[in-house]
Design a protein around this motif. Structure first.
Motif, PDB file in Angstrom:
ATOM      1  N   UNK A  18      49.390 -88.452  45.828  1.00  0.00           N
ATOM      2  CA  UNK A  18      48.840 -89.177  46.976  1.00  0.00           C
ATOM      3  C   UNK A  18      47.311 -89.150  46.940  1.00  0.00           C
ATOM      4  N   UNK A  19      46.697 -90.171  47.495  1.00  0.00           N
ATOM      5  CA  UNK A  19      45.248 -90.169  47.616  1.00  0.00           C
ATOM      6  C   UNK A  19      44.824 -89.042  48.554  1.00  0.00           C
ATOM      7  N   UNK A  20      43.659 -88.480  48.286  1.00  0.00           N
ATOM      8  CA  UNK A  20      43.140 -87.373  49.088  1.00  0.00           C
ATOM      9  C   UNK A  20      41.979 -87.851  49.947  1.00  0.00           C
ATOM     10  N   UNK A  21      42.058 -87.562  51.243  1.00  0.00           N
ATOM     11  CA  UNK A  21      40.932 -87.802  52.150  1.00  0.00           C
ATOM     12  C   UNK A  21      40.384 -86.428  52.533  1.00  0.00           C
ATOM     13  N   UNK A  22      39.201 -86.131  52.044  1.00  0.00           N
ATOM     14  CA  UNK A  22      38.562 -84.833  52.259  1.00  0.00           C
ATOM     15  C   UNK A  22      37.507 -84.978  53.351  1.00  0.00           C
ATOM     16  N   UNK A  23      37.733 -84.315  54.473  1.00  0.00           N
ATOM     17  CA  UNK A  23      36.838 -84.423  55.629  1.00  0.00           C
ATOM     18  C   UNK A  23      36.147 -83.081  55.827  1.00  0.00           C
ATOM     19  N   UNK A  24      34.817 -83.116  55.946  1.00  0.00           N
ATOM     20  CA  UNK A  24      34.051 -81.876  56.033  1.00  0.00           C
ATOM     21  C   UNK A  24      33.087 -81.890  57.210  1.00  0.00           C
ATOM     22  N   UNK A 189      41.762 -90.523  64.396  1.00  0.00           N
ATOM     23  CA  UNK A 189      41.232 -91.866  64.144  1.00  0.00           C
ATOM     24  C   UNK A 189      41.001 -92.088  62.651  1.00  0.00           C
ATOM     25  N   UNK A 190      40.524 -91.058  61.972  1.00  0.00           N
ATOM     26  CA  UNK A 190      40.323 -91.153  60.522  1.00  0.00           C
ATOM     27  C   UNK A 190      41.661 -91.371  59.821  1.00  0.00           C
ATOM     28  N   UNK A 191      42.693 -90.664  60.275  1.00  0.00           N
ATOM     29  CA  UNK A 191      44.028 -90.815  59.684  1.00  0.00           C
ATOM     30  C   UNK A 191      44.558 -92.228  59.907  1.00  0.00           C
ATOM     31  N   UNK A 192      44.337 -92.780  61.102  1.00  0.00           N
ATOM     32  CA  UNK A 192      44.759 -94.156  61.380  1.00  0.00           C
ATOM     33  C   UNK A 192      44.030 -95.134  60.464  1.00  0.00           C
ATOM     34  N   UNK A 193      42.751 -94.868  60.242  1.00  0.00           N
ATOM     35  CA  UNK A 193      41.930 -95.780  59.445  1.00  0.00           C
ATOM     36  C   UNK A 193      42.363 -95.800  57.982  1.00  0.00           C
ATOM     37  N   UNK A 194      42.623 -94.618  57.418  1.00  0.00           N
ATOM     38  CA  UNK A 194      42.913 -94.538  55.987  1.00  0.00           C
ATOM     39  C   UNK A 194      44.396 -94.497  55.660  1.00  0.00           C
ATOM     40  N   UNK A 214      44.247 -78.488  63.454  1.00  0.00           N
ATOM     41  CA  UNK A 214      45.568 -78.778  64.015  1.00  0.00           C
ATOM     42  C   UNK A 214      46.010 -80.197  63.664  1.00  0.00           C
ATOM     43  N   UNK A 215      45.065 -81.140  63.698  1.00  0.00           N
ATOM     44  CA  UNK A 215      45.394 -82.550  63.471  1.00  0.00           C
ATOM     45  C   UNK A 215      45.874 -82.831  62.050  1.00  0.00           C
ATOM     46  N   UNK A 216      45.423 -82.032  61.072  1.00  0.00           N
ATOM     47  CA  UNK A 216      45.796 -82.313  59.677  1.00  0.00           C
ATOM     48  C   UNK A 216      47.020 -81.527  59.211  1.00  0.00           C
TER      49      UNK A 216
END
Length: 264
Positions: A18-24, A189-194, A214-216
């Protein structure tokens, strides 16, 4: 609670391509915490690590920070990395509807907080949508008193209680507009976007990052950056990293694993 580094290969393998979305987070996660918040800068080595990751086709890098847009434009310039400043408050309907009142009250609060900077040696960070009172430079015995007086002064402004709420962080209190998204809401919102089909990893170092951990949980994992083991208690993060050096090592490991995965 386990260190993220020896467990990362297993987590990437479990994501099954799966593609990875790395949020920092920014302060304390990618940069050292400074006595003067204006002095925070991204190191060249961390910048190179982020730049390398952003070039991978199946990795998206996002910075989710409480910092202002002008500050981030001035200090952070990594192509391909998205920056969401002040937790995305400018996207909310509540902020747009109350913008003029918020701006007026912030001005009044800042005027009342100014004498406390001289009294305690504290600092006030003026943002577009909030104000942060910093006590990093305040003597240890006076930090709690400074924070308490700052809250009393700011909340004494007529109408502030209706529109603002004080939120405590590490040696700070931020007066935020009510309805301001926390990092968990911003993460959603980031999860909805990507897209929910991707793998999400959130890395942060503060109490304000707990909602994002918690969200991830259902789509990836959170990583808490702290040097003391006692700080790992009661966190929603799955793993920990001990300081910026381990964050940089993790970024390098993510790059190597995802690059090899692409070749496979």
């Amino acid at each position: 609670m386990r260190n993220a580094l020896p467990n990362l290969k297993k987590e990437i393998a479990a994501s099954k391509g799966r593609h990875l979305v790395l949020v920092l987070d920014f302060d304390g996660t990618l940069t050292r915490v400074r006595r003067r918040f204006e002095d925070v800068r991204l190191s060249k080595s961390m910048e190179r690590s982020l730049c390398s990751l952003s070039k991978l086709k199946d990795v998206r890098v996002v910075i989710l920070t409480g910092r202002t847009r002008p500050f981030m434009r001035k200090t952070f310039n990594v192509p391909g990395v998205e920056v969401i400043a002040e937790r995305g408050v400018f996207l909310t309907r509540e902020y747009r509807r109350n913008k003029s009142s918020i701006t007026l009250m912030l001005g009044k609060m800042n005027s009342l907080l100014a004498p406390l900077t001289r009294k305690y040696g504290a600092r006030v960070e003026k943002k577009e949508a909030s104000t942060v009172f910093h006590v990093r430079n305040v003597a240890s015995a006076l930090k709690d008193a400074a924070l308490q007086e700052a809250v009393e002064k700011a909340m004494s402004v007529r109408g502030v209680g209706r529109l603002f709420t004080p939120v405590y962080g590490r040696m700070t209190v931020e007066f935020q507009p009510k309805g301001l998204p926390d990092k968990g809401e911003a993460m959603e919102e980031i999860i909805k976007r990507y897209g929910s089909e991707n793998m999400y990893v959130y890395i942060g170092d503060d109490e304000a990052d707990e909602p994002a951990f918690k969200a991830v949980k259902k789509r990836g994992f959170g990583v808490l950056v702290r040097s003391k083991e006692k700080d790992y208690i009661n966190t929603k993060a799955k793993y920990y990293l001990k300081g910026l050096a381990e964050v940089r090592n993790l970024l390098g490991l993510v790059y190597a694993l995802k690059k090899n995965e692409g070749r496979g």
